[in-house]
Every structure is written in C-alpha cells, then in structure tokens.
Scaffold this motif. Structure first.
Motif, PDB file in Angstrom:
ATOM      1  N   MET A   1     -14.810  -1.218  -8.247  1.00 28.87           N
ATOM      2  CA  MET A   1     -14.942  -0.639  -9.683  1.00 28.87           C
ATOM      3  C   MET A   1     -15.466  -1.887 -10.553  1.00 28.87           C
ATOM      4  O   MET A   1     -15.212  -2.976 -10.082  1.00 28.87           O
ATOM      5  CB  MET A   1     -13.348  -0.489 -10.076  1.00 28.87           C
ATOM      6  N   TYR A   2     -16.036  -1.270 -11.502  1.00 25.15           N
ATOM      7  CA  TYR A   2     -17.061  -2.225 -12.394  1.00 25.15           C
ATOM      8  C   TYR A   2     -16.607  -1.970 -13.722  1.00 25.15           C
ATOM      9  O   TYR A   2     -15.966  -0.866 -14.156  1.00 25.15           O
ATOM     10  CB  TYR A   2     -18.452  -1.807 -12.503  1.00 25.15           C
TER      11      TYR A   2
ATOM     12  N   LYS B   1     -12.229  -4.346  -5.469  1.00 28.57           N
ATOM     13  CA  LYS B   1     -12.916  -3.741  -4.568  1.00 28.57           C
ATOM     14  C   LYS B   1     -11.935  -3.094  -3.479  1.00 28.57           C
ATOM     15  O   LYS B   1     -10.889  -3.512  -3.381  1.00 28.57           O
ATOM     16  CB  LYS B   1     -13.909  -4.997  -3.545  1.00 28.57           C
ATOM     17  N   LYS B   2     -12.432  -1.895  -2.916  1.00 28.20           N
ATOM     18  CA  LYS B   2     -11.526  -1.300  -2.006  1.00 28.20           C
ATOM     19  C   LYS B   2     -12.435  -1.125  -0.670  1.00 28.20           C
ATOM     20  O   LYS B   2     -13.690  -1.019  -0.897  1.00 28.20           O
ATOM     21  CB  LYS B   2     -11.027   0.046  -2.661  1.00 28.20           C
ATOM     22  N   THR B   3     -11.491  -1.103   0.476  1.00 23.88           N
ATOM     23  CA  THR B   3     -12.228  -0.806   1.707  1.00 23.88           C
ATOM     24  C   THR B   3     -11.682   0.594   2.197  1.00 23.88           C
ATOM     25  O   THR B   3     -10.347   0.820   2.318  1.00 23.88           O
ATOM     26  CB  THR B   3     -11.691  -1.942   2.760  1.00 23.88           C
TER      27      THR B   3
ATOM     28  N   ILE C   1      -5.632   5.333   9.906  1.00 23.34           N
ATOM     29  CA  ILE C   1      -5.971   4.438   8.735  1.00 23.34           C
ATOM     30  C   ILE C   1      -6.136   3.068   9.544  1.00 23.34           C
ATOM     31  O   ILE C   1      -5.035   2.576   9.850  1.00 23.34           O
ATOM     32  CB  ILE C   1      -5.296   4.500   7.558  1.00 23.34           C
ATOM     33  N   ASP C   2      -7.106   2.350   9.521  1.00 23.98           N
ATOM     34  CA  ASP C   2      -7.546   1.143   9.593  1.00 23.98           C
ATOM     35  C   ASP C   2      -6.591  -0.057   9.004  1.00 23.98           C
ATOM     36  O   ASP C   2      -6.348   0.327   7.889  1.00 23.98           O
ATOM     37  CB  ASP C   2      -8.990   0.631  10.045  1.00 23.98           C
ATOM     38  N   SER C   3      -5.928  -1.075   9.668  1.00 26.48           N
ATOM     39  CA  SER C   3      -5.519  -2.073   8.699  1.00 26.48           C
ATOM     40  C   SER C   3      -6.169  -2.480   7.515  1.00 26.48           C
ATOM     41  O   SER C   3      -5.394  -3.122   6.362  1.00 26.48           O
ATOM     42  CB  SER C   3      -4.913  -3.118   9.582  1.00 26.48           C
TER      43      SER C   3
ATOM     44  N   ASP D   1      -5.147   3.467  -1.834  1.00 25.22           N
ATOM     45  CA  ASP D   1      -3.838   3.997  -1.800  1.00 25.22           C
ATOM     46  C   ASP D   1      -3.882   5.446  -2.260  1.00 25.22           C
ATOM     47  O   ASP D   1      -4.819   5.701  -2.416  1.00 25.22           O
ATOM     48  CB  ASP D   1      -3.055   2.974  -2.900  1.00 25.22           C
ATOM     49  N   TRP D   2      -2.617   6.006  -2.462  1.00 25.04           N
ATOM     50  CA  TRP D   2      -2.729   7.512  -2.668  1.00 25.04           C
ATOM     51  C   TRP D   2      -3.501   7.663  -3.892  1.00 25.04           C
ATOM     52  O   TRP D   2      -4.052   8.589  -3.880  1.00 25.04           O
ATOM     53  CB  TRP D   2      -1.215   8.067  -2.653  1.00 25.04           C
ATOM     54  N   ARG D   3      -3.119   6.903  -5.086  1.00 23.44           N
ATOM     55  CA  ARG D   3      -4.017   7.419  -6.205  1.00 23.44           C
ATOM     56  C   ARG D   3      -5.103   7.240  -6.184  1.00 23.44           C
ATOM     57  O   ARG D   3      -5.909   8.164  -6.506  1.00 23.44           O
ATOM     58  CB  ARG D   3      -3.339   6.154  -7.235  1.00 23.44           C
ATOM     59  N   ILE D   4      -6.018   6.249  -5.550  1.00 24.22           N
ATOM     60  CA  ILE D   4      -7.310   6.060  -5.205  1.00 24.22           C
ATOM     61  C   ILE D   4      -7.866   7.344  -4.448  1.00 24.22           C
ATOM     62  O   ILE D   4      -8.724   7.826  -4.505  1.00 24.22           O
ATOM     63  CB  ILE D   4      -7.814   4.668  -4.820  1.00 24.22           C
ATOM     64  N   SER D   5      -7.288   7.381  -3.329  1.00 23.95           N
ATOM     65  CA  SER D   5      -7.410   8.707  -2.425  1.00 23.95           C
ATOM     66  C   SER D   5      -7.463   9.843  -3.134  1.00 23.95           C
ATOM     67  O   SER D   5      -8.361  10.721  -3.010  1.00 23.95           O
ATOM     68  CB  SER D   5      -6.493   8.542  -1.093  1.00 23.95           C
TER      69      SER D   5
END
Length: 97
Positions: free
Chosen positions: A1-2, A11-13, A41-43, A48-52
């Motif tokens: 996110m910017y 940053k998210k992976t 889901i990889d480690s 998280d739920w909100r972003i997903s």
C-alpha cells in the motif's frame, strides 16, 4: 500500500495453493463454475481476513465458495484466469517428477 506521496507504507505477501472442484458451464466462452475445495496458505502469506475480503475473490480465502471464471490457454504450461472484468491471475503447470 502507498500513501499520497507514493511511498510504500505497508507490504503484504500472498502465497497459497487453492484446489477447485469445477463445472464446465460453456465451451464457447471457456466459462467454469469453480468451488474451492482446499486452500493451503503458506507461512509467508500475511493477508489477513480484512485484506482478503477487500482484495480477493471469495474462493481465494473461503473454502467451499464458488466463483464463475473464464480459463484461457496462455501457452503449453499456463492458463490465464479471468472474471467478468479482466484477467487477474496466471496459473502455471509443472510436470510431476
């Protein structure tokens, strides 16, 4: 996110394997109804739920959810996956050893 100054603030992976059961709805348009049967889901995946729920199709994070998708052959080892707005992912196949 910017932020407003175009500086990265977060940053998210996203790294997961999703297995689907499907129904081939239309051969003419290559449309499938795909229901996620297993989501691994990889480690390093830190969505998280909100972003997903804001950014992903439901079948990418809710087991048992059905999405209607168009699958088009990209090359011999890949499929381009689209929804009704645009392409959004490339599925790569590798031969089992």
């Amino acid at each position: 996110m910017y932020n407003n100054e175009n500086v990265v603030i977060e940053k998210k992976t996203l790294l997961r394997n999703i297995y689907y059961d499907y129904i081939h709805e239309s051969k003419a348009t290559d449309t499938y109804s795909m229901t996620s049967s297993q989501i691994n889901i990889d480690s390093v995946d830190d969505f998280d739920w909100r972003i997903s729920s804001l950014l992903l199709m439901n079948s990418f994070f809710l087991t048992g959810h059905t999405d209607t998708l168009v699958l088009k052959k990209f090359d011999d080892n890949a499929l381009l996956i689209e929804n009704n707005q645009s392409p959004f992912t490339l599925c790569i196949f590798s031969k089992s050893l």
